[in-house]
Write a protein that holds these residues in place. Structure first.
Motif, PDB file in Angstrom:
ATOM      1  N   ARG A  16      80.899 -45.120   0.104  1.00  0.00           N
ATOM      2  CA  ARG A  16      81.214 -44.537  -0.658  1.00  0.00           C
ATOM      3  C   ARG A  16      81.400 -44.705  -2.095  1.00  0.00           C
ATOM      4  O   ARG A  16      80.301 -45.513  -2.717  1.00  0.00           O
ATOM      5  CB  ARG A  16      82.535 -45.141  -0.066  1.00  0.00           C
ATOM      6  N   ALA A  22      87.128 -41.532  -7.261  1.00  0.00           N
ATOM      7  CA  ALA A  22      88.130 -41.195  -6.091  1.00  0.00           C
ATOM      8  C   ALA A  22      88.611 -39.779  -6.260  1.00  0.00           C
ATOM      9  O   ALA A  22      88.669 -38.662  -5.857  1.00  0.00           O
ATOM     10  CB  ALA A  22      88.874 -42.130  -5.508  1.00  0.00           C
ATOM     11  N   GLU A  23      89.540 -39.769  -7.280  1.00  0.00           N
ATOM     12  CA  GLU A  23      90.277 -38.791  -7.986  1.00  0.00           C
ATOM     13  C   GLU A  23      89.236 -37.698  -8.430  1.00  0.00           C
ATOM     14  O   GLU A  23      89.191 -36.474  -7.928  1.00  0.00           O
ATOM     15  CB  GLU A  23      91.244 -39.081  -8.709  1.00  0.00           C
ATOM     16  N   ARG A  26      87.459 -36.607  -4.679  1.00  0.00           N
ATOM     17  CA  ARG A  26      88.070 -35.639  -3.824  1.00  0.00           C
ATOM     18  C   ARG A  26      88.933 -33.774  -4.764  1.00  0.00           C
ATOM     19  O   ARG A  26      87.977 -32.438  -4.218  1.00  0.00           O
ATOM     20  CB  ARG A  26      89.532 -35.881  -4.214  1.00  0.00           C
ATOM     21  N   ARG A  29      85.082 -31.674  -4.753  1.00  0.00           N
ATOM     22  CA  ARG A  29      85.115 -31.356  -3.056  1.00  0.00           C
ATOM     23  C   ARG A  29      85.618 -29.881  -2.892  1.00  0.00           C
ATOM     24  O   ARG A  29      85.720 -28.794  -2.446  1.00  0.00           O
ATOM     25  CB  ARG A  29      85.608 -32.559  -1.900  1.00  0.00           C
ATOM     26  N   GLU A  30      87.179 -30.599  -3.319  1.00  0.00           N
ATOM     27  CA  GLU A  30      87.548 -29.918  -3.303  1.00  0.00           C
ATOM     28  C   GLU A  30      87.140 -27.994  -3.801  1.00  0.00           C
ATOM     29  O   GLU A  30      87.811 -26.922  -3.114  1.00  0.00           O
ATOM     30  CB  GLU A  30      89.554 -29.924  -3.945  1.00  0.00           C
ATOM     31  N   THR A  35      78.407 -33.318  -2.823  1.00  0.00           N
ATOM     32  CA  THR A  35      78.424 -34.324  -3.499  1.00  0.00           C
ATOM     33  C   THR A  35      77.255 -35.094  -2.909  1.00  0.00           C
ATOM     34  O   THR A  35      77.084 -35.555  -1.955  1.00  0.00           O
ATOM     35  CB  THR A  35      79.599 -35.410  -3.550  1.00  0.00           C
ATOM     36  N   GLU A 278      91.206 -30.893 -11.201  1.00  0.00           N
ATOM     37  CA  GLU A 278      90.800 -30.341 -10.705  1.00  0.00           C
ATOM     38  C   GLU A 278      90.126 -28.819 -11.602  1.00  0.00           C
ATOM     39  O   GLU A 278      89.583 -27.931 -11.286  1.00  0.00           O
ATOM     40  CB  GLU A 278      92.040 -29.733 -10.374  1.00  0.00           C
TER      41      GLU A 278
END
Length: 298
Positions: A16, A22-23, A26, A29-30, A35, A278
């Motif tokens: 991982r 981590a953010e 996420r 991927r959104e 990745t 984002e």
């Protein structure tokens, strides 16, 4: 095919990403980005091939997003990835240009403190006569010491701030202490910068992708302070730099002028705590991967 974002893996849990990112994972991927993980420790140790062993062969275009990498090691990373048919969208020369002050300074001279520099290796501080000659074009007055990438501002009086650059003995003492504390992490050499006084409003970190400002955050050192900088003077300079993914840290000088305190490669620039990543990853997802290294960094 969407680019792949190469994140640093967690040294304790290699399957991982490092929890610090981590953010980012996420948000990537959104945004529809793929990745993959690389081993940052192996890369720093000189094992670029081992560092990218987990990156799928033939993954195509890639952005790196992780901990800082010395320019030489980044070039090794690019080579190891190329052997796996993976192409970094920020090539090594563009990474060095944005990551190290001598690379970006000429493009930003009009909006950043006057600076001079001297190549130096770890543990080899220049002497007082050499430093006096280096500092002479700055004309005396207060200044700061850093290397091509970072300062030691948390050791302000010991290894960063010089009350008068014309005081050769004091300058040499601060530089010697800086080089000592940087040790093996000294990047490129010694930089002297004229000291400018800024307001207490903090610094804004502006994230640029292909010359467009896609996100404005606080500086990670002061996540609770985020001024709103004027970008009219900076935007054409970012475009002139020609690097695809960069950050600029801006602060307001006491006379009201917005000044560029630092420029960085966006792949290794940190987001402040609580910032929403984002917009950044949507911009990276929509970046034109058809741009070649030659056209992106002239």
């Amino acid at each position: 095919m969407a680019p792949v974002i190469l994140f640093c893996r967690d040294p304790l849990h290699p399957r991982r990403a490092d929890p610090h990112f981590a953010e980012d994972v996420r948000a990537a991927r959104e945004a529809g980005l793929r990745t993959a993980l690389l081993d940052h420790d192996a890369l720093l140790a000189g094992d670029a091939g081992g560092a990218v062993r987990g990156v799928p062969r033939g993954a195509g275009d890639a952005w790196y997003r992780g901990w800082m990498v010395p320019s030489g090691r980044y070039a090794e990373l690019a080579g190891a990835l190329a052997a796996r048919e993976v192409t970094l969208l920020t090539p090594p020369d563009a990474y060095r240009c944005a990551h190290e002050l001598p690379g970006w300074y000429a493009a930003f001279t009009s909006v950043t403190p006057a600076s001079v520099w001297l190549p130096a290796g770890p543990g080899r501080a220049p002497g007082a006569p050499e430093l006096a000659a280096l500092a002479a074009p700055l004309g005396g007055g207060p200044g700061i010491v850093k290397d091509f990438v970072k300062s030691r501002k948390h050791e302000w009086h010991e290894a960063c701030y010089v009350p008068d650059l014309a005081d050769a003995d004091r300058l040499a003492a601060v530089v010697a202490r800086f080089v000592e504390l940087q040790d093996a992490f000294l990047a490129g050499g010694v930089v002297l910068r004229a000291f400018e006084r800024f307001t207490g409003a903090g610094e804004a970190r502006v994230w640029w992708v292909d010359g467009r400002p896609v996100l404005v955050t606080a500086h990670p050192d002061h996540p609770d302070r985020r001024p709103e900088p004027a970008l009219d003077a900076v935007a054409p300079l970012v475009a002139a730099l020609g690097c695809r993914f960069v950050t600029t840290d801006l602060a307001r000088r006491e006379d009201g002028e917005w000044r560029v305190v630092e420029v960085g490669d966006g792949q290794v620039s940190d987001l402040p705590r609580g910032a929403a990543p984002e917009p950044l990853f949507r911009a990276l997802a929509s970046a034109d991967t058809a741009l070649s290294a030659d056209t992106a960094h002239e």
